[in-house]
Design an enzyme around this catalytic site. Structure first.
Site, PDB file in Angstrom:
ATOM      1  N   THR A 131      22.466  56.049  77.889  1.00  0.00           N
ATOM      2  CA  THR A 131      22.688  56.986  76.797  1.00  0.00           C
ATOM      3  C   THR A 131      24.009  56.716  76.078  1.00  0.00           C
ATOM      4  OG1 THR A 131      23.201  59.316  76.378  1.00  0.00           O
ATOM      5  CG2 THR A 131      23.607  58.552  78.584  1.00  0.00           C
ATOM      6  N   ASP A 132      24.071  57.137  74.825  1.00  0.00           N
ATOM      7  CA  ASP A 132      25.346  57.034  74.084  1.00  0.00           C
ATOM      8  C   ASP A 132      26.360  58.074  74.574  1.00  0.00           C
ATOM      9  OD1 ASP A 132      24.173  59.353  73.053  1.00  0.00           O
ATOM     10  OD2 ASP A 132      24.361  58.762  70.951  1.00  0.00           O
ATOM     11  N   GLU A 133      25.896  59.036  75.398  1.00  0.00           N
ATOM     12  CA  GLU A 133      26.805  60.093  75.842  1.00  0.00           C
ATOM     13  C   GLU A 133      27.903  59.549  76.759  1.00  0.00           C
ATOM     14  OE1 GLU A 133      25.035  63.849  76.771  1.00  0.00           O
ATOM     15  OE2 GLU A 133      23.276  63.427  75.560  1.00  0.00           O
ATOM     16  N   TYR A 156      26.273  65.026  83.609  1.00  0.00           N
ATOM     17  CA  TYR A 156      25.168  64.112  83.254  1.00  0.00           C
ATOM     18  C   TYR A 156      25.716  62.783  82.744  1.00  0.00           C
ATOM     19  CZ  TYR A 156      21.740  61.839  80.214  1.00  0.00           C
ATOM     20  OH  TYR A 156      20.955  60.903  79.603  1.00  0.00           O
ATOM     21  N   LYS A 160      25.574  58.955  84.363  1.00  0.00           N
ATOM     22  CA  LYS A 160      24.981  57.793  83.679  1.00  0.00           C
ATOM     23  C   LYS A 160      26.030  56.690  83.527  1.00  0.00           C
ATOM     24  CE  LYS A 160      21.340  57.404  82.144  1.00  0.00           C
ATOM     25  NZ  LYS A 160      20.022  56.974  82.746  1.00  0.00           N
TER      26      LYS A 160
END
Ligand code: NAD
Ligand code: TYD
Length: 350
Positions: A131-133, A156, A160
């Site tokens: 993810t870009d998060e 989260y 990741k």
């Protein structure tokens, strides 16, 4: 690529990805889908494939953290390629209960990497879907690139980030042939209605309040799930080992704009009995650690792998709203947890 292991194939993106692959003329292999069937995994999404693609698709209910169960999958099915989606994926859940995120996202990824390390010669590719998060929050300007420093804000995104680091480490240390993709917010069919877009579509259809966090000006870069699936396929086919590819929709929008678009579109498709649906918008307390803005520079995958998003937000949201209107039974079963009875019948209750 003959025997592809897809983890988390009964979730939102995994379901779309498996259906996407089986529609492609240039994918001729077999798919083994391993999923634990958590609240987010719905095997009914793919149940028809057991009949239509009996020779090319198989489902195994298993936990990616369970080393011996996963070893059995690799050996029984002679897995040569892995596309790893399985994860705990919802930021709000990670805030109230981070433990499952650390377990599945970090320990689960580690378990798969270890199994691949032991079978190094047989593994042609380990693709990690991320993810870009992991990059944290942007200010008003700028875009995430593949070299942006990691700065995760939620349990989260931190989990990741940890899994991304492990995947890269296995390439550098053990020469495992890995690729990674870090993508922006997906939307489309089969998304569990806890995420912004399906939640808003369903609440708006039913005349329920539409909870917008904070001032509603947080920005996300929306990517139609089918475009994401095509991007992953390109990376699996032609991506360079050890490389990361950022995938985005070139579609930045403030949350409030997204919710208003859904309201207006629904008003046309299903005219409200009372006020326009925008009146249902309710500002609620902000999410702790809420990242302000995400936006992806996807020029690397565009130039190296000739991939581009095909859907605009207007066309993608139209398809998505229509899918949720057409699939009221799926929605009812997912919301009531009724599909869990189906799981108990087919795979036993645990
Ligand atoms: P999802 O929550 O819809 O699906 C996750 C799937 O993983 C479910 O089917 C669940 O049953 C399965 N799973 C969970 N724990 C498991 C375990 N221990 N063993 C086996 N299976 C397990 O998630 P999604 O939205 O489809 O996301 C898929 C991947 O894409 C995730 O890795 C996520 O981090 C990443 N991603 C998602 C988005 C997005 O917008 N949805 C954006 C960027 C990256
Ligand atoms: P979400 O779909 O949870 O994805 P992510 O947190 O991974 O970006 O949320 C998208 C955006 O919408 C995010 O800025 C939080 C916001 N949001 C709301 O305003 N209200 C809601 O009810 C939800 C679920 C999200």
């Amino acid at each position: 690529m003959r025997n592809l292991l897809v983890t988390g194939g009964c979730g939102f993106i995994g379901t779309n990805f498996i259906r996407h692959l089986l529609r492609r003329n240039d994918f001729l292999g077999r798919i083994v889908n391993v999923d634990l069937l958590t609240y987010a995994g719905n095997p009914e999404n793919l149940a028809d494939l057991a009949e239509t693609h009996v020779a090319r698709y198989q489902f195994v209910k298993a936990d990616i953290c369970d080393r011996s169960a996963m070893e059995e999958v690799f050996d029984t099915h002679r897995i040569d390629t892995v596309c790893h989606f399985a994860a705990e994926s919802h930021v709000d859940r990670s805030i109230v209960g981070p433990a499952a995120f650390i377990r599945t996202n970090i320990l689960g990824t580690f378990t798969l990497l270890e199994i691949c390390r032991e079978r190094h010669a047989d593994i042609h590719r380990f693709h990690h879907v991320s993810t870009d998060e992991v990059y944290g929050s942007l200010g008003a300007e700028g875009l995430f690139t593949e070299t942006t420093a990691y700065d995760p804000s939620s349990p989260y995104s931190a989990s990741k980030a940890g899994s991304d680091h492990l995947v890269r480490a296995y390439q550098r240390t053990y020469d495992l042939p890995v690729t990674l993709s870090n993508c922006s917010n997906n939307y489309g069919p089969y998304q569990f209605p806890e995420k912004l877009i399906p939640l808003m579509i369903l609440n708006a259809r039913e005349g329920k309040p539409l909870p917008v966090y904070g001032d509603g000006k947080n920005v996300r870069d929306w990517l139609y799930v089918e475009d994401h699936c095509a991007a992953i396929w390109q990376v699996l086919q032609a991506g360079r080992c050890g490389e990361t590819y950022n995938v985005g929709g070139r579609c930045e929008m403030e949350n409030l704009q997204v919710v208003e678009t859904i309201c207006d579109r629904l008003d046309l498709l299903v005219p409200p009995t009372g006020d326009a649906r925008r009146n249902l918008i309710t500002f609620v307390a902000d999410r702790p650690g809420h990242d302000r803005r995400y936006a992806i520079d996807c020029s690397k995958i565009e130039t190296e792998l000739d991939w581009q998003p095909q859907e605009s937000f207007a066309s993608g949201i139209e398809k998505t709203i229509q899918w949720y209107l057409d699939n009221v039974e799926w929605v009812a079963r997912v919301r009531s947890g009724a599909y869990r009875e189906w799981i108990a019948t087919h795979y036993g209750d645990d």
